[in-house]
Design a protein around this motif. Structure first.
Motif, PDB file in Angstrom:
ATOM      1  N   GLU A  38      37.083   7.907 -49.778  1.00  0.00           N
ATOM      2  CA  GLU A  38      38.227   8.373 -49.645  1.00  0.00           C
ATOM      3  C   GLU A  38      37.464   9.730 -49.416  1.00  0.00           C
ATOM      4  OE1 GLU A  38      41.200   9.366 -47.001  1.00  0.00           O
ATOM      5  OE2 GLU A  38      41.413   7.404 -48.201  1.00  0.00           O
ATOM      6  N   THR A  39      36.678  10.234 -50.095  1.00  0.00           N
ATOM      7  CA  THR A  39      36.499  11.312 -50.454  1.00  0.00           C
ATOM      8  C   THR A  39      35.073  11.268 -49.352  1.00  0.00           C
ATOM      9  OG1 THR A  39      36.917  12.106 -52.613  1.00  0.00           O
ATOM     10  CG2 THR A  39      35.455  13.768 -51.731  1.00  0.00           C
ATOM     11  N   THR A  40      34.029  10.619 -49.598  1.00  0.00           N
ATOM     12  CA  THR A  40      32.965  11.118 -48.228  1.00  0.00           C
ATOM     13  C   THR A  40      33.904  10.564 -46.933  1.00  0.00           C
ATOM     14  OG1 THR A  40      31.876  10.196 -50.865  1.00  0.00           O
ATOM     15  CG2 THR A  40      30.508   9.784 -47.915  1.00  0.00           C
ATOM     16  N   ALA A  41      34.392   9.980 -47.036  1.00  0.00           N
ATOM     17  CA  ALA A  41      35.092   9.193 -45.620  1.00  0.00           C
ATOM     18  C   ALA A  41      35.659  10.860 -44.757  1.00  0.00           C
ATOM     19  CB  ALA A  41      36.004   8.560 -45.534  1.00  0.00           C
ATOM     20  N   GLU A  42      36.047  11.684 -45.904  1.00  0.00           N
ATOM     21  CA  GLU A  42      37.246  13.006 -45.377  1.00  0.00           C
ATOM     22  C   GLU A  42      36.126  13.710 -44.706  1.00  0.00           C
ATOM     23  OE1 GLU A  42      39.658  14.912 -43.433  1.00  0.00           O
ATOM     24  OE2 GLU A  42      40.282  12.989 -44.388  1.00  0.00           O
ATOM     25  N   ARG A  43      34.772  13.408 -45.358  1.00  0.00           N
ATOM     26  CA  ARG A  43      33.896  14.210 -45.322  1.00  0.00           C
ATOM     27  C   ARG A  43      32.899  14.219 -43.702  1.00  0.00           C
ATOM     28  NH1 ARG A  43      31.441  14.636 -49.821  1.00  0.00           N
ATOM     29  NH2 ARG A  43      29.400  13.310 -49.299  1.00  0.00           N
ATOM     30  N   VAL A  44      33.004  13.382 -43.714  1.00  0.00           N
ATOM     31  CA  VAL A  44      32.009  12.180 -42.565  1.00  0.00           C
ATOM     32  C   VAL A  44      33.158  13.028 -41.535  1.00  0.00           C
ATOM     33  CG1 VAL A  44      31.625  10.479 -41.244  1.00  0.00           C
ATOM     34  CG2 VAL A  44      31.132  10.577 -43.737  1.00  0.00           C
ATOM     35  N   ARG A  45      34.871  12.888 -41.377  1.00  0.00           N
ATOM     36  CA  ARG A  45      35.604  12.748 -40.831  1.00  0.00           C
ATOM     37  C   ARG A  45      35.824  14.341 -40.431  1.00  0.00           C
ATOM     38  NH1 ARG A  45      38.953   8.500 -43.056  1.00  0.00           N
ATOM     39  NH2 ARG A  45      39.132  10.130 -43.669  1.00  0.00           N
ATOM     40  N   ARG A  46      35.678  14.566 -41.520  1.00  0.00           N
ATOM     41  CA  ARG A  46      35.719  16.274 -40.992  1.00  0.00           C
ATOM     42  C   ARG A  46      34.251  17.091 -40.219  1.00  0.00           C
ATOM     43  NH1 ARG A  46      35.815  18.244 -46.195  1.00  0.00           N
ATOM     44  NH2 ARG A  46      37.857  17.618 -46.168  1.00  0.00           N
ATOM     45  N   ALA A  47      33.236  16.607 -40.968  1.00  0.00           N
ATOM     46  CA  ALA A  47      31.910  17.151 -40.215  1.00  0.00           C
ATOM     47  C   ALA A  47      31.937  16.683 -38.584  1.00  0.00           C
ATOM     48  CB  ALA A  47      30.531  16.341 -40.599  1.00  0.00           C
ATOM     49  N   ALA A  48      32.060  15.339 -38.101  1.00  0.00           N
ATOM     50  CA  ALA A  48      32.104  14.482 -37.069  1.00  0.00           C
ATOM     51  C   ALA A  48      33.318  16.073 -36.127  1.00  0.00           C
ATOM     52  CB  ALA A  48      33.098  12.937 -36.879  1.00  0.00           C
ATOM     53  N   HIS A  49      34.448  15.889 -36.476  1.00  0.00           N
ATOM     54  CA  HIS A  49      35.539  16.592 -35.603  1.00  0.00           C
ATOM     55  C   HIS A  49      34.168  18.249 -36.241  1.00  0.00           C
ATOM     56  CE1 HIS A  49      38.418  20.309 -35.640  1.00  0.00           C
ATOM     57  NE2 HIS A  49      39.603  18.705 -34.800  1.00  0.00           N
ATOM     58  N   ASP A  50      34.269  19.660 -36.357  1.00  0.00           N
ATOM     59  CA  ASP A  50      33.590  20.203 -36.589  1.00  0.00           C
ATOM     60  C   ASP A  50      32.207  20.858 -35.178  1.00  0.00           C
ATOM     61  OD1 ASP A  50      35.015  21.383 -38.816  1.00  0.00           O
ATOM     62  OD2 ASP A  50      34.277  21.178 -40.378  1.00  0.00           O
ATOM     63  N   LEU A  51      31.794  19.467 -35.392  1.00  0.00           N
ATOM     64  CA  LEU A  51      30.695  19.394 -34.174  1.00  0.00           C
ATOM     65  C   LEU A  51      31.244  18.845 -33.963  1.00  0.00           C
ATOM     66  CD1 LEU A  51      28.012  17.408 -36.989  1.00  0.00           C
ATOM     67  CD2 LEU A  51      28.164  19.546 -36.274  1.00  0.00           C
ATOM     68  N   GLY A  52      32.443  18.304 -33.181  1.00  0.00           N
ATOM     69  CA  GLY A  52      32.331  17.611 -31.868  1.00  0.00           C
ATOM     70  C   GLY A  52      31.965  16.362 -31.172  1.00  0.00           C
ATOM     71  N   TYR A  53      31.538  15.278 -32.176  1.00  0.00           N
ATOM     72  CA  TYR A  53      31.386  14.287 -32.263  1.00  0.00           C
ATOM     73  C   TYR A  53      31.550  13.338 -31.784  1.00  0.00           C
ATOM     74  CZ  TYR A  53      28.503  10.021 -33.498  1.00  0.00           C
ATOM     75  OH  TYR A  53      28.229   8.446 -33.786  1.00  0.00           O
ATOM     76  N   ARG A  54      31.751  12.679 -31.013  1.00  0.00           N
ATOM     77  CA  ARG A  54      32.377  11.255 -30.789  1.00  0.00           C
ATOM     78  C   ARG A  54      30.980  10.232 -30.620  1.00  0.00           C
ATOM     79  NH1 ARG A  54      35.437  14.943 -31.387  1.00  0.00           N
ATOM     80  NH2 ARG A  54      37.456  14.865 -30.454  1.00  0.00           N
ATOM     81  N   PRO A  55      31.709   9.291 -31.357  1.00  0.00           N
ATOM     82  CA  PRO A  55      30.336   7.817 -31.447  1.00  0.00           C
ATOM     83  C   PRO A  55      30.857   7.345 -29.454  1.00  0.00           C
ATOM     84  CG  PRO A  55      33.068   7.222 -32.397  1.00  0.00           C
ATOM     85  CD  PRO A  55      32.638   8.866 -32.119  1.00  0.00           C
TER      86      PRO A  55
END
Length: 336
Positions: A38-55
């Motif tokens: 869960e910690t890793t998943a949250e870290r990925v989601r936060r990074a994606a949000h900060d970068l403005g990443y969309r798959p």
């Protein structure tokens, strides 16, 4: 990375989050449970949000062979109940990058034309009410991953079934009326060939059979206010003791029964108690307000969509019927 310079990629997200690209794919595809923490998943989601990443969903869908489109097959949209089912299903679908196409089957007209040249090519799966089985057959939806709503788990054509606890709702109605002292019942049954209405008739008869001295008559009507009015008038003008409680299969039938009773000069609840099932907005618009069973349509749609997502991912859907609740209002009272 500055926003707006170049479109961020999964590699950028992986670098910022300090994980592999495979982990990013799992998290962004909602496939991470049991594979990353869960910690890793949250870290990925936060990074994606900060970068403005969309798959890139189009590329991913092409790779997976999915359209990420689901068909919801329902009867004619004559009440807000199925609108609620759609709202719940669409909300869960959107959380997982899916879209929901609504396919109504108008009562008395038959199924609409197949909206797809090939349903198998255009859809990932189908959620269908058992009340719209003709429409389901017309588009060969039973050849796709299928979740059936309001359907017999023992004989359903679907991969999974999701049901409201209608049987318990009918038992709650019967117990409420019996406790008030009613012993002569009229069941205004929906004239629709569907498992959910068979359950209502079966459970009502079974519950009343446990109490000595009860009488149960049944009359049927299509689910419309005018048909319900006609059927109720006919049932209440036959010779013999008049029922003291009228149990209706849904709120629209109850509204038609109200009209019939007023035409016959009968008062609700003094001369006849009336119950419905659904708790539509209509239930509080009529006077007296209707005692009825509340069904959570949005939760019903949510559970249907979650079950289909589980089927598509090879998981076992959540079991158990969705609880329902009797709402007592002014249309029921002890018999005179």
């Amino acid at each position: 990375m500055a926003r707006g310079s170049t479109r961020p990629t999964s590699r950028d997200v992986a670098r910022v989050a300090g994980v592999s690209q495979a982990a990013v794919s799992l998290v962004m595809g909602d496939k991470w449970r049991g594979r990353v923490s869960e910690t890793t998943a949250e870290r990925v989601r936060r990074a994606a949000h900060d970068l403005g990443y969309r798959p890139n969903l189009a590329a991913r869908n092409l790779r997976l062979g999915r359209t990420r489109t689901v068909l919801l097959v329902v009867p004619a949209l004559t009440t807000e109940f199925f609108a609620g089912v759609y709202t719940g299903a669409a909300r869960v679908a959107a959380e997982h990058g899916f879209g929901v196409v609504l396919y109504p089957s108008p009562e008395g007209i038959g199924p609409a034309r197949d909206p797809f040249a090939s349903a198998q090519a255009a859809l990932d799966g189908v959620i269908a009410s058992s009340m719209a089985a003709d429409a389901l057959t017309a588009i060969r939806g039973d050849q796709l991953p299928l979740v059936m709503l309001d359907s017999d788990p023992e004989s359903s054509t679907g991969t999974a079934t999701v049901n409201l606890d209608i049987a318990d709702g009918v038992r709650q109605v019967a117990d409420h009326l019996l406790a008030l002292g009613h012993r002569r019942f009229l069941h205004l049954a929906a004239d629709v060939a569907s498992w959910t209405f068979e359950v209502r008739a079966r459970e009502l008869a079974a519950r009343l059979d446990t109490v000595p001295g009860t009488e149960l008559r049944t009359t049927r009507a299509p689910i419309s206010i005018e048909d319900a009015r006609t059927a109720t008038e006919a049932a209440l003008t036959v010779p013999g003791p008049r029922p003291t409680a009228l149990v209706c299969d849904d709120d629209k039938l109850a509204a038609g029964a109200y009209k019939a009773l007023r035409r016959l000069g009968l008062r609700i609840p003094e001369d006849l108690s009336v119950t419905g099932l659904d708790d539509l907005a209509l239930a509080t618009a009529i006077d007296p307000e209707l005692t009825t069973v509340r069904l959570d349509a949005e939760l019903f749609g949510e559970r249907g969509m979650r079950a289909l997502l589980d089927v598509l991912d090879g998981r076992a859907p959540q079991g158990g019927d969705i609880p329902v609740q009797l709402i007592v209002r002014g249309s029921t009272a002890p018999p005179r």
